[in-house]
Design a protein around this motif. Structure first.
Motif: not given
Length: 498
Positions: A126-152
């Motif tokens: 998660l911290t790798i993602l938050t430091t890689t995706f710094t732009e707002g909408r791109a971070r939201s999309r990245a967190l959405g994909v990460w969350s979907a994979m974690a939940a699935a």
């Protein structure tokens, strides 16, 4: 090289990193649930008792929960790339040991080490993602994909476990991690850049990690033992007392002793952080036991094979991914709080519906509808709760915040499973008193016990929705033109609070 080609190359590298982080997180969460359908095979192969068999699950989840905070802090202090690779290597080696286990102790020990590897690996993703995706909408999309994979990962575990157990052996639920882990390590060494928090003091609160882990183990052990002993018995009160002492000592260490506390309690002054963690604790307690109970219901009551039971979970996996995708799009518009009220209420309605199933039920009538509803609510909740748990947190504490929200999820799941299993067992036992233990009677009583557990779970899910009201209204507005600020500054400055 033109600016457009440089931008394309950067985006390509970012999405490779996202894929790597999602794969690692998927593996970690998958191994919480993948063992469920293989437990009967493990029991017959290694001679587990019914009580001892539970520790194949608990050894993983408890070390995972207890060391997540330490893992998040280690990623911040010693480098996210280094800790990611270390965690993935430890997880893969423990998986190999689990697959080769010849005794009960070796398997339980391998699961505990596997949980430790997951605890190091998960917050780093998660911290790798938050430091890689710094732009707002791109971070939201990245967190959405990460969350979907974690939940699935939680729902997919049952399917993959069924396939591997039916066609190969229960040992392959561990062996399958090894080549994936090796590939992940190779890719990580190529694409990940090292990032860390620059500080002169690199102190890890190992004493805090050990006391909180020991306290949680004692607490869950006490709850699990109530299936055999009364709450007022010595066998229950002693581990409860040990849990209280260890958890109390943990608080003393954090507030008075540790030079660099594992959990700075001041972090909970943020309504967003504290509210998100309460929501996650309740969601874990309410929902993650569902797969355990449904697996037992389908195999022991309806007579499904492990493979068929695993296939029955596919619609729930899809529903989680759909819910996570919807919430990622709605998050910038409606904010985290609204989604965290709606999501748990959707799951609560599914749990209440599921509590009405019967021993003569069918998949389409009794399982499919409520199961999809529960999973959809869970998917709707994951992205906003992750965002709320890290919103406004300084970059230096990003690993801690991500580790904390993952810790509460595992604590909720472990304690919730132990408590709900006790509720189910007590109700089943009471229905069988003074009756002939025919197959039909046992199946009916078992189903009724599971139903009672789902009623309690639905109440906990409603409590999660209520806890969401603690969180302030937080939205992620569309990014303005110009260069994006650093990740920590961006979270603090762009979060809009009502």
């Amino acid at each position: 090289m033109s600016a457009s080609s440089s931008s394309t190359e950067l985006r390509g590298r970012q999405w490779v990193i996202l894929s790597l982080a999602c794969l690692a997180q998927f593996m970690v969460i998958l191994d919480v649930s993948i063992v469920n359908v293989a437990l009967p095979s493990m029991r017959s192969s290694l001679g587990f008792s019914q009580t001892g068999l539970q520790w194949v699950v608990n050894a993983y989840t408890l070390t995972f929960a207890g060391f997540l905070l330490l893992g998040g802090r280690a990623a911040d202090l010693y480098g996210r790339r280094r800790i990611f690779i270390l965690g993935l290597a430890l997880f893969s080696l423990a998986s190999l040991a689990g697959g080769l286990a010849q005794t009960q102790g070796m398997l339980v020990g391998a699961r505990a080490v596997q949980g430790l590897g997951g605890a190091v690996l998960s917050p780093a993703t998660l911290t790798i993602l938050t430091t890689t995706f710094t732009e707002g909408r791109a971070r939201s999309r990245a967190l959405g994909v990460w969350s979907a994979m974690a939940a699935a990962g939680g729902a997919t575990g049952a399917l993959l476990g069924g396939v591997l157990t039916d066609y190969l052996s229960w040992r392959w639920i561990f062996f399958v991690n090894v080549p994936i882990g090796v590939l992940g390590i190779v890719v990580a060494r190529v694409v990940l850049a090292e990032t860390r928090v620059e500080t002169q003091r690199r102190s890890l609160d190992v004493a805090g990690a050990l006391t909180v882990t020991g306290g949680l183990v004692a607490l869950v052990y006490a709850i699990v033992r109530t299936d055999v002993y009364a709450w007022t018995s010595v066998e229950t009160l002693v581990p409860l007392a040990i849990a209280a002492v260890l958890l109390g000592l943990f608080l003393v260490i954090e507030t008075r002793i540790a030079a660099a506390p594992l959990m700075p309690l001041g972090l909970f002054r943020s309504r967003s952080v504290s509210g998100a963690n309460v929501v996650m604790l309740c969601l874990g307690g309410a929902i993650f036991a569902m797969w355990y109970f449904l697996t037992l219901y389908m195999q022991n009551v309806l007579g499904y094979s492990p493979l068929v039971a695993g296939l029955a979970f596919v619609p729930q996996t899809v529903a989680i991914a759909v819910g996570a995708g919807i919430s990622a799009r709605l998050l910038p518009r409606v904010g985290a709080r609204a989604l965290l009220v709606v999501g748990p209420l959707v799951s609560a309605s599914g749990l209440a519906w599921l509590s009405q199933f019967s021993a003569t039920g069918t998949y389409v009538v009794d399982i499919l509808g409520p199961g999809v509803l529960i999973a959809l609510g869970l998917g709707l909740s994951f992205t906003p709760v992750t965002f709320a748990a890290t919103a406004g947190v300084a970059r230096s504490e990003a690993g801690l915040a991500s580790g904390l929200v993952n810790t509460t999820r595992q604590i909720g799941g472990s304690v919730g499973l132990a408590a709900l299993a006790t509720v189910a067992a007590d109700h089943t036992r009471s229905l069988l008193v003074g009756t002939a233990h025919t197959r039909a009677a046992v199946a009916s009583a078992t189903t009724s016990g599971f139903g009672r557990a789902f009623v309690v779970a639905s109440v906990i899910a409603v409590a999660a929705a209520g806890a969401a009201l603690i969180i302030p209204s937080i939205r992620q507005p569309a990014p303005e033109a110009g260069p994006a600020p650093p990740a920590g500054l961006q979270r603090a400055s762009t979060a809009t609070r009502a």
